[in-house]
Design a protein around this motif. Structure first.
Motif, short mmCIF file in Angstrom:
data_model
loop_
_atom_site.label_atom_id
_atom_site.label_comp_id
_atom_site.label_asym_id
_atom_site.label_seq_id
_atom_site.Cartn_x
_atom_site.Cartn_y
_atom_site.Cartn_z
N THR A 274 5.10 0.17 -4.53
CA THR A 274 4.99 0.00 -3.08
C THR A 274 4.64 -1.43 -2.69
OG1 THR A 274 2.66 0.64 -3.09
CG2 THR A 274 4.29 2.41 -2.75
N GLY A 275 4.69 -2.33 -3.64
CA GLY A 275 4.41 -3.73 -3.34
C GLY A 275 2.98 -3.97 -2.91
N GLY A 276 2.06 -3.22 -3.47
CA GLY A 276 0.64 -3.40 -3.13
C GLY A 276 0.22 -2.68 -1.86
N LEU A 277 1.11 -1.92 -1.26
CA LEU A 277 0.79 -1.21 -0.02
C LEU A 277 0.41 0.23 -0.32
CD1 LEU A 277 3.85 -2.43 2.09
CD2 LEU A 277 1.53 -3.35 2.12
N THR A 278 -0.33 0.85 0.59
CA THR A 278 -0.56 2.28 0.48
C THR A 278 0.76 2.98 0.71
OG1 THR A 278 -0.99 2.58 2.84
CG2 THR A 278 -2.91 2.05 1.42
N THR A 279 0.84 4.24 0.35
CA THR A 279 2.07 4.99 0.57
C THR A 279 2.41 5.02 2.06
OG1 THR A 279 1.52 6.33 -1.35
CG2 THR A 279 3.25 7.16 0.10
N GLN A 280 1.41 5.23 2.89
CA GLN A 280 1.64 5.28 4.34
C GLN A 280 2.22 3.96 4.84
OE1 GLN A 280 -1.82 6.02 6.77
NE2 GLN A 280 -0.72 5.64 8.66
N ARG A 281 1.60 2.85 4.47
CA ARG A 281 2.06 1.55 4.94
C ARG A 281 3.46 1.24 4.41
NH1 ARG A 281 2.40 -1.21 8.86
NH2 ARG A 281 2.21 -3.44 8.68
N PHE A 282 3.69 1.55 3.13
CA PHE A 282 5.00 1.36 2.54
C PHE A 282 6.06 2.15 3.31
CE2 PHE A 282 8.26 3.25 -0.18
CZ PHE A 282 8.91 2.12 -0.64
N SER A 283 5.75 3.40 3.59
CA SER A 283 6.70 4.26 4.29
C SER A 283 7.00 3.73 5.69
CB SER A 283 6.15 5.69 4.36
OG SER A 283 7.08 6.53 4.98
N ASN A 284 5.95 3.34 6.40
CA ASN A 284 6.14 2.79 7.75
C ASN A 284 7.01 1.54 7.72
OD1 ASN A 284 2.76 3.57 8.86
ND2 ASN A 284 4.57 4.85 8.85
N LYS A 285 6.68 0.63 6.81
CA LYS A 285 7.44 -0.62 6.72
C LYS A 285 8.89 -0.36 6.29
CE LYS A 285 4.15 -4.28 5.99
NZ LYS A 285 4.77 -5.51 6.41
#
Length: 182
Positions: free
Chosen positions: A75-86
């Protein structure tokens, strides 16, 4: 003489910079121009599962609803939520949609809803996740997606594309930490 050369070089540089610059116009792409709805970056799906899920995405794209399936191991260092949103934001999906994510890095199944789907699915997210959870331990990741989608499908009929909001891409998120040890 040295100052004259410095001034000349400076002016020449400015001229070259300005001469090579042209006005740049940036156009936003129309929502819904994305034609790919399956992103198996985690290599969890068979080719047949990808085709079946892509067909689902294409069917709903005709109704101006994005149904997206994503797997990832990074996820490139992001949480799953942030990754999904982006992820949803960076692609040109419709303003109404649902995105199913299997994140193997954080061992989570995740569902994002966008636009009208937020209200439609608010009471159903946990049940959708339960449907997908039935297939997690066997590693049948295509079945995880299809079972969650099959539960969601009757509710997608409630989306009215004529009421789609261009102004706000709010999202509602739900996740299920899962996938044991691998």
């Amino acid at each position: 003489m040295k100052t004259y050369i410095k001034v000349l070089v400076f002016l020449l540089t400015i001229f070259l910079i300005l001469g090579n610059c042209s006005p740049m116009v940036v156009f936003a792409k129309e929502a819904g121009t994305e034609t790919r709805f399956v992103y198996d970056d985690g290599n969890l799906l068979t080719a047949e599962e990808e085709r079946e899920l892509q067909a689902i995405g294409e069917k709903y794209a005709q109704k101006k609803i994005s149904v997206v399936f994503v797997t990832t191991t990074d996820t490139g260092g992001l949480t799953t939520q942030r990754f999904s949103n982006k992820f949803y934001d960076k692609h040109n999906f419709y303003n109404d949609g649902i995105q199913f994510v299997i994140d193997m890095q954080h061992r989570e199944v995740y569902i994002d809803t966008v636009g009208q789907c937020i209200d439609i699915f608010q009471r159903h997210i946990e049940r959708m996740l339960d449907k997908g959870f039935e297939y997690i331990y066997s590693g049948s990741y295509g079945s995880v997606f299809t079972s969650m989608f099959n539960y969601a499908e009757p509710y997608l009929k409630q989306v009215d594309p004529s009421k789609s909001s261009q102004d706000s891409l709010q999202t509602m998120n739900a996740k299920l930490a899962f996938i044991g040890n691998k």
